[in-house]
Design a protein around this motif. Structure first.
Motif, PDB file in Angstrom:
ATOM      1  N   UNK B 111      37.271  47.442  43.604  1.00  0.00           N
ATOM      2  CA  UNK B 111      36.400  46.492  42.912  1.00  0.00           C
ATOM      3  C   UNK B 111      36.176  45.265  43.779  1.00  0.00           C
ATOM      4  N   UNK B 112      37.199  44.879  44.521  1.00  0.00           N
ATOM      5  CA  UNK B 112      37.078  43.728  45.416  1.00  0.00           C
ATOM      6  C   UNK B 112      37.122  44.208  46.859  1.00  0.00           C
ATOM      7  N   UNK B 113      36.506  43.403  47.733  1.00  0.00           N
ATOM      8  CA  UNK B 113      36.513  43.805  49.140  1.00  0.00           C
ATOM      9  C   UNK B 113      37.774  43.358  49.853  1.00  0.00           C
ATOM     10  N   UNK B 114      38.354  42.251  49.422  1.00  0.00           N
ATOM     11  CA  UNK B 114      39.585  41.807  50.064  1.00  0.00           C
ATOM     12  C   UNK B 114      40.567  41.436  48.967  1.00  0.00           C
ATOM     13  N   UNK B 115      41.858  41.564  49.226  1.00  0.00           N
ATOM     14  CA  UNK B 115      42.834  41.156  48.215  1.00  0.00           C
ATOM     15  C   UNK B 115      43.159  39.670  48.330  1.00  0.00           C
TER      16      UNK B 115
END
Lengths: 141, 311
Positions: B111-115
């Motif tokens: 869902x996200x590109x980076x944590x």
């Protein structure tokens, strides 16, 4: 005439996703990215106007792409380019520069011949676009 | 489900699997993203004490995203679920820690590109003069792009007593960002429960876009002692039985005192215990071994000023 200017100029126009990928490459290398625009197409013109300040501390390209879109909306008939600056010691120069927008119609350049001493010819070329004052160039045909 | 925004990386770009026929069967839990998300949740479960409501909410969100991924594989329309959240709870209840875990989990689920979590407060978003706020807020959003924007003490953004406060402008820009289809940002508003309640209800536009309200309860006495032991074991320390009893008493006294900040207070108390242990060991005129270095004694705990104040 289609102006070849900066990197990727012999490739087909980049899509926004491709621009974002290039910007990501620059950010991954730690190069801050900035957006500039101009309506003087002369290749020797290094004085482009800055669109906002260079964008520091980014890790993702979203913000850069948004600025590019804002700049295009504000100057639909200007050249817009993206610059990435490498600030490392020993380099300290533009690391990547490519066009992300150009006017719809580019009239090209006139060759100007000047007589100099001893029948020497001096050549220069002038963009037809710059005959109009800045801001009034590249009106929609 | 594809990641919003620009997920193009030249190397290792994920190939979208082709659409499945209508009669195909898939196992939701066989998904490698599911395994990663489960691992994050399991880690979280092991590393934290209490927070049952939070853990349940995280598991729900993970399930929602898994189903949404599966639907995409069948070619069903999957509008990106909105995951903007509000965290309400007292100080030191683990809001920031959970934000990091959520970022990891959402990254694992694609869902996200980076944590990445970018934590900001009012000062990072709101400017001091006209025309100062928008760039500041945009810059914060740009830094958090592709990850989580964690706004601590978010209710300070809104100052109802001041008509011309610039906080409203920051909220409007955030709302635009939360609205946009391409947005790849999860915004988390965090703060104390009662004031967050007021803040959200005063901004109808905001409360309607914050889908998940997660409540962080204060820890009980036993949970705090467990947290203390977890923190110690992480740093390879341990209490002697006497010290543990002393710490029990310490927590009781400390909880009754003002400005008690749950786990944060516990962490600070342990820091001071370790300091007292260091002073005690340094004052010894004899060689010491591993056992002395890793144990905190009752004296180290009892040295606290809390006991002195309680008489």
């Amino acid at each position: 005439m289609y102006l070849r200017h900066g990197a990727f100029s012999y490739l087909p126009e980049l899509t926004d996703d491709e621009i974002a990928a290039q910007v990501r490459y620059a950010l991954d290398n730690g190069w801050p990215v900035s957006v500039e625009y101009t309506d003087d197409p002369h290749p020797r013109n290094v004085y482009w106007d800055m669109w906002g300040l260079p964008m520091f501390d980014l890790t993702e390209p979203d913000a850069v792409v948004r600025e590019i879109q804002d700049c295009r909306a504000a100057f639909p008939q200007h050249y817009v380019r993206v610059l990435a600056y490498d600030a490392r010691l020993g380099r300290q120069t533009t690391a990547l520069s490519f066009l992300v927008q150009r006017p719809a119609h580019e009239p090209g350049f006139r060759l100007v011949r000047t007589e100099a001493h001893d029948r020497v010819q001096r050549y220069s070329f002038q963009p037809y676009a710059t005959e109009a004052p800045t801001g009034a160039r590249y009106a929609a045909p | 489900m594809t990641t919003a925004g620009f997920s193009m990386r030249p190397a290792g770009a994920r190939q979208e699997p082709e659409l499945l026929p209508d009669d195909a069967r898939i196992d939701l839990n066989a998904d490698e993203a599911a395994a990663k998300a489960r691992a994050v949740l399991a880690d979280f479960d092991r590393d934290t004490v209490g927070l049952t409501a939070v853990k349940r909410r995280l598991a729900e969100i993970a399930a929602l995203l898994l189903v949404s991924r599966a639907r995409t594989r069948f070619g069903l329309s999957a509008s990106k679920p909105s995951l903007h959240m509000s965290f309400t709870g007292g100080p030191g209840t683990g809001k920031t820690t959970v934000a990091m875990r959520i970022a990891e989990m959402l990254h694992a689920l694609g869902y996200l590109r980076t944590p990445r979590v970018v934590a900001v407060t009012r000062d990072d978003l709101v400017g001091q003069f006209i025309g100062h706020t928008a760039p500041k807020t945009k810059e914060a959003i740009a830094r958090a792009a592709g990850g989580v924007l964690f706004i601590d003490e978010a209710y300070y953004l809104h100052r109802p007593e001041n008509e011309r406060d610039y906080g409203q402008e920051a909220i409007e820009i955030l709302l635009q960002e939360m609205e946009s289809e391409r947005g790849s940002l999860v915004v988390v508003f965090a703060g104390y429960a009662d004031r967050m309640e007021k803040f959200l209800s005063s901004n109808p536009g905001l409360s309607s876009r914050v889908a998940h309200h997660i409540r962080f309860d204060d820890y009980s006495h036993d949970e705090l002692v467990r947290i203390a032991e977890l923190m110690l074991s992480r740093d390879s320390y341990s209490f002697t039985p006497d010290a543990r009893a002393a710490f029990d008493a310490y927590v009781d006294l400390r909880m009754a005192m003002p400005r008690f900040a749950n786990a944060r207070s516990i962490r600070n108390a342990l820091e001071r215990c370790r300091l007292r242990q260091a002073i005690r060991l340094a004052a010894l005129r004899e060689p010491i071994g591993l056992a002395e270095l890793t144990t905190l004694t009752a004296a180290d705990v009892r040295g606290s000023s809390v006991f002195a104040q309680a008489g």
